[in-house]
Structure formats: C-alpha cells, structure tokens
Design an enzyme around this catalytic site. Structure first.
Site, PDB file in Angstrom:
ATOM      1  CG  LEU A  33      -1.848  -1.205   1.356  1.00 46.01           C
ATOM      2  CD1 LEU A  33      -2.728  -1.065   2.596  1.00 46.01           C
ATOM      3  CD2 LEU A  33      -2.709  -1.387   0.105  1.00 46.01           C
ATOM      4  N   GLY A  36      -1.671   6.462  -2.413  1.00 44.97           N
ATOM      5  CA  GLY A  36      -2.827   6.362  -3.319  1.00 44.97           C
ATOM      6  C   GLY A  36      -3.893   5.443  -2.737  1.00 44.97           C
ATOM      7  CG  HIS A  37      -3.149   1.234  -2.293  1.00 44.75           C
ATOM      8  ND1 HIS A  37      -1.797   1.094  -2.485  1.00 44.75           N
ATOM      9  CD2 HIS A  37      -3.745   0.484  -3.251  1.00 44.75           C
ATOM     10  CE1 HIS A  37      -1.577   0.285  -3.502  1.00 44.75           C
ATOM     11  NE2 HIS A  37      -2.735  -0.089  -4.007  1.00 44.75           N
ATOM     12  CD  GLN A  61      -5.218  -8.381 -10.912  1.00 47.91           C
ATOM     13  OE1 GLN A  61      -6.172  -8.628 -10.190  1.00 47.91           O
ATOM     14  NE2 GLN A  61      -4.786  -7.140 -11.078  1.00 47.91           N
ATOM     15  CD  GLN A 153      -8.415  -2.347 -11.573  1.00 51.88           C
ATOM     16  OE1 GLN A 153      -7.663  -3.272 -11.823  1.00 51.88           O
ATOM     17  NE2 GLN A 153      -8.275  -1.621 -10.476  1.00 51.88           N
ATOM     18  CB  SER A 185       2.459   2.675  -9.445  1.00 51.12           C
ATOM     19  OG  SER A 185       2.616   1.306  -9.756  1.00 51.12           O
TER      20      SER A 185
HETATM   21  O1  PAF Z   1      -6.114  -2.463  -8.846  1.00 45.37           O
HETATM   22  C1  PAF Z   1      -5.749  -3.488  -8.233  1.00 45.37           C
HETATM   23  O2  PAF Z   1      -4.962  -3.433  -7.297  1.00 45.37           O
HETATM   24  C2  PAF Z   1      -6.297  -4.838  -8.655  1.00 45.37           C
HETATM   25  O3  PAF Z   1      -6.443  -4.915 -10.035  1.00 45.37           O
HETATM   26  C3  PAF Z   1      -7.608  -5.215  -7.940  1.00 45.37           C
HETATM   27  C4  PAF Z   1      -8.739  -4.271  -8.295  1.00 45.37           C
HETATM   28  C5  PAF Z   1      -7.397  -5.188  -6.434  1.00 45.37           C
HETATM   29  C6  PAF Z   1      -8.032  -6.625  -8.343  1.00 45.37           C
HETATM   30  O4  PAF Z   1      -7.075  -7.576  -8.012  1.00 45.37           O
END
Ligand code: PAF
Length: 283
Positions: A33, A36-37, A61, A153, A185
């Site tokens: 984290l 941003g988070h 993913q 997304q 990021s």
């Molecule tokens: O943006 C992210 O960190 C990921 O793509 C998410 C939305 C948590 C899905 O794994």
C-alpha cells in the site's frame, strides 16, 4: 481492526454489520500500500460506516511473463497503515482460499476491455473482473472504491456492476502523485534512481497534453505526436501505447473535448507503468 483470512469469516463479519444497520465500503487492493491506496481508504470511510480493505495479489490477472512472483508484498506494514486509517477489517485470503480447486468460470467484458491495456495484457481484465466479482459476493459491500489511475479497470468494473446487477455503488477517486508528479504505484519501487527520473517524462507529457488542450488544441493526432516526442526512448522510457479516447467508450476520438482521456502505458526498464489525464480536469 479484524484480520480475516477466510471467506466464511468475512461473510460473518459483513452479516454482523448489516444486522445492526451499518453500511460497508470495500477497497480492493493487492497490498504494497501507498498513499494512493490510503486515499481510497479515506474516501471509503467517508462513504460508509465501516471500511474493509482486501489485500490479495490475484494470480489470475497476471500473464505468464508478468511480475506475479516478484510483486511486492508487505503484509505487516499494510496492516499498520490500514489500522492507522481506521479500517474496520482486512480481508486477506490465500490463493487457495480465494480460488477453490482450478476455476473454470470467469467474468469477461467484450468491448471496453479490448483496447488500451487490454490489447497488451491478454486475460488481465478477465482476471480482474473475476476477482472483483468474487470479492463483491464475499464482502457484499454497499460501496466499493477504485482509483482513477487504473481508469480502464474502473470503467470495466462500473460496466460489470451495471451489466450483472451487482447491488454495489462504485466510487472512483483521483490519482495520487508523488511530489514531482509521478503517479503513485506499487510498481514504482522497482525503479532504480535513473529510471525513476526518466519515468517523470510520462507525467510531464500528460501535463503538456493538458496545457495544449487548455490553450485550444482539439486535434488528437497533434496531442498524441506531442506526447510521443516528449517521452523519449533515449531516456529508457518505451511507450507501449498512447491513446486519446472517449471516457465512456474508451475508443479513440476524432476530436478532443472536455472529458476526453489521454491514456498511456510505458516500460521503464523492466517496469510497466500506466498513467492518464482527463482533459479539462485535474491532472
Ligand atoms: O487495482 C488493483 O490493485 C487490482 O487490479 C484489484 C482491483 C485489487 C483486483 O485484483
């Protein structure tokens, strides 16, 4: 703050909240984290009574050549940060808990997912939508918060919620930037000092796009050319794509207008970074 690692404990936590009439916000993350988070966690706190942060590095993913195994993981630090922000619970399942057996059912989107990052990361958004759908089923949040740095997304999740009738409200929050402008990021920590310096040209090129738009430029080709000139491969930054698209359709526009998105992805050394700007808005 509760730390929950099983789906049944997560469901029980949500059910207990609902029973006493408290609303729940979810911030889905893959951990590592940063500010941003944390801005999403704060936004979640303003949107609902209790905030759940999910921390799960989602294997489905990542492509076979991507950075799943080296993706940064720091659970202890993440827990501290979430606790300090007043999160009510962390949902941090293992991959085995999240995906029982080998799943054969996935959620895919067929229009918005085809361009931009979707064109370069086959299967990526299928993995994202599948895990987000699963998180929505398990956590059952009233609201979920996503960052606009991952604009495609966020748009896909909005579309999935609409198409599949998930009873959850989607909020998006602005990109948080380092002091010099680089979009925050989890992958920025891969950059060595020289790459970190070069990566700034991405932000600077988007700043130029915003400026020429504000000065009256409306031709997407001119704006695209300007960005390509500004992001120099001699500085080690290799553009994967730069596209000037409609916010609604994510398809290229013929003429730029307020709300048009300039989105780009680039490789800086071995690190893939994305960023975007909504023209006529804040960077
Ligand atoms: O943006 C992210 O960190 C990921 O793509 C998410 C939305 C948590 C899905 O794994």
């Amino acid at each position: 703050m509760e730390v929950l690692t099983t789906k049944s404990d997560m469901r029980a936590f949500g059910a207990a909240l609902r029973k006493v009439g408290r609303s729940q916000a979810l911030v889905p993350t893959m951990g590592a984290l940063h500010e941003g988070h944390l801005s999403l966690v704060r936004r979640a706190g303003a949107e609902a009574d209790a905030t759940v942060v999910s921390i799960f590095v989602n294997p489905t993913q990542f492509g076979p050549e991507e950075d799943f195994s080296r993706y940064p993981r720091d659970m202890e630090r993440d827990l501290e940060l979430c606790r300090a922000e007043g999160a009510a619970a962390i949902f941090a399942p293992s991959a085995e808990e999240m995906y029982v057996g080998k799943p054969t059912t996935f959620v895919g989107e067929e229009v918005l997912a085809s361009g931009l990052c979707g064109a370069f990361r086959p299967g990526h958004f299928r993995g994202v939508l599948t895990v987000v759908a699963k998180l929505f089923h398990v956590v059952q949040p009233d609201v979920a918060v996503f960052g606009r740095k991952d604009l495609q997304q966020a748009r896909l999740i909005e579309q999935m919620v609409r198409d599949l009738d998930f009873p959850v409200r989607i909020c998006t929050a602005p990109t948080v930037r380092e002091d010099d402008g680089l979009a925050m990021s989890s992958r920025n920590r891969y950059l060595d000092p020289a790459e970190r310096k070069s990566a700034l040209s991405l932000y600077e090129s988007l700043g130029c796009a915003q400026r020429v738009y504000n000065e009256g430029e409306r031709d997407p080709k001119v704006i695209e050319r300007m960005i390509r000139e500004q992001v120099s491969p001699t500085g080690g930054v290799e553009l994967e794509y730069v596209e000037i698209v409609s916010y609604d359709t994510l398809k290229p526009v013929q003429r730029v207008e307020k709300g048009t998105v300039v989105a780009l992805a680039a490789r800086v050394g071995n690190t893939r970074l994305i960023d975007n700007v909504v023209l006529g808005g804040a960077l």
